[in-house]
Design an enzyme around this catalytic site. Structure first.
Site, PDB file in Angstrom:
ATOM      1  CE1 TYR A   1      -3.148   2.944   0.487  1.00 38.63           C
ATOM      2  CE2 TYR A   1      -3.921   1.889   2.501  1.00 38.63           C
ATOM      3  CZ  TYR A   1      -4.042   2.881   1.553  1.00 38.63           C
ATOM      4  OH  TYR A   1      -5.043   3.804   1.666  1.00 38.63           O
TER       5      TYR A   1
ATOM      6  CE  LYS B   1      -6.037   1.526  -1.287  1.00 38.14           C
ATOM      7  NZ  LYS B   1      -6.713   1.469   0.035  1.00 38.14           N
TER       8      LYS B   1
END
Length: 306
Positions: free
Chosen positions: A135, A163
């Site tokens: 992330y 992400k």
């Protein structure tokens, strides 16, 4: 362990009662709406899932409940920890509970440097066979995972995806130019999702999908099918709602949208508080204006995406 990092992955909100207890009935009802809309994966315990205020026991309940409903749709658990050993423990527990993948934030609270961050990611990934999505959210978490850092992470086979939440759409092109298809790229910012899908992102870890799952999946499938004009029409309608995803109170805003759409409640867990006064009226106006003009959708579920 294989996982197809593509399509729409809702960052599911964690449902609570008015008393702040876990609301599994409400969680299940919303999840069924996501699955019926055609989502491709589920992410639990993220920022939108109020990760900082849910316990390990509650995470287990959420993961197992989601798995019982999701069928072949993969359930991914977010790990957001301050201590490497605890992150490793959470990764091992996620596998025991049946999760199919992990989303991994950099170390929390301490602003690790590049070497420390890469070492942290490698240590957690090495402790599990589960596929890992990094992330990258330097705006909210103050640590950027750079291309050079991804070059080091590329040697770890189960680190498979990112992400991408830097809010810089050019990062999609930079990643593809440098790594080809080594890393799947999933947009993590609702307001630039269609742009990143057009640039080659594989999927969308979405927020407003929690309240509007059909519209989100429709945009993804139409965009990937080259039906850009149809996708753009829905995306333009959606944009005032999508902007709720980039505010510090995204949890309260999106939960209010869920409530207005009939698939959730406003309840959050302290220290968050539900919206009141002018702020609540302002956000309600955004949501209700959009609901009044909700677009007709084409038969997007018949679109096959390779």
């Amino acid at each position: 362990m294989s996982l197809q990092w593509k399509g729409v992955f809702p960052a599911i909100t964690t449902k609570f009662t008015a008393e702040g207890e876990l609301d599994l009935e409400g969680f299940s009802a919303n999840l069924k709406e996501q699955l019926a809309a055609g989502v491709d994966g589920i992410v639990l315990g993220g920022s939108l899932g109020e990760a900082s205020v849910i316990t390990t026991a509650e995470k287990e309940l959420l993961v197992k409940t989601a798995i019982s409903l999701a069928g072949n749709i993969p359930v991914v658990l977010n790990i957001a920890e301050s201590v490497t050993t605890e992150a490793i423990r959470q990764a091992k527990l996620a596998a025991e509970w049946g999760a199919k993948g992990l989303m991994l934030l950099p170390p929390m609270r301490y602003k690790a440097d590049d070497r420390e961050t890469v070492t942290y990611f490698k240590a957690v990934a090495a402790a599990t066979s589960l596929p890992v999505m990094i992330y990258n959210n330097p705006v909210d978490y103050k640590i950027e995972v750079t291309l050079d850092m991804f070059a080091e992470l590329a040697e770890i086979p189960n680190i498979q995806a990112v992400k991408e939440s830097s809010r810089d759409v050019t990062n999609v092109t930079r990643m593809i130019n440098r790594f080809g298809d080594r890393f799947a790229i999933l947009c993590g910012v609702d307001t630039i999702a269609m742009e990143e899908l057009l640039l080659g992102a594989n999927g969308w870890v979405a927020g407003l999908v929690c309240a509007f799952p059909r519209e989100t999946v429709a945009i993804y499938r139409l965009t990937k099918a080259g039906r850009t004009e149809e996708a753009t029409r829905i995306y333009r309608w959606f944009m005032p709602l999508l902007e709720l995803d980039i505010h510090p109170k995204l949890v309260q805003y999106i939960k209010l949208a869920e409530a207005q759409a009939g698939i959730g409640t406003e309840f959050v867990r302290a220290p968050r508080l539900t919206l009141v006064g002018e702020e609540r009226e302002r956000i309600l106006n955004v949501i209700n204006t959009a609901l009044a003009k909700r677009p007709q959708l084409p038969d997007y579920l018949s679109i096959t995406i390779n």
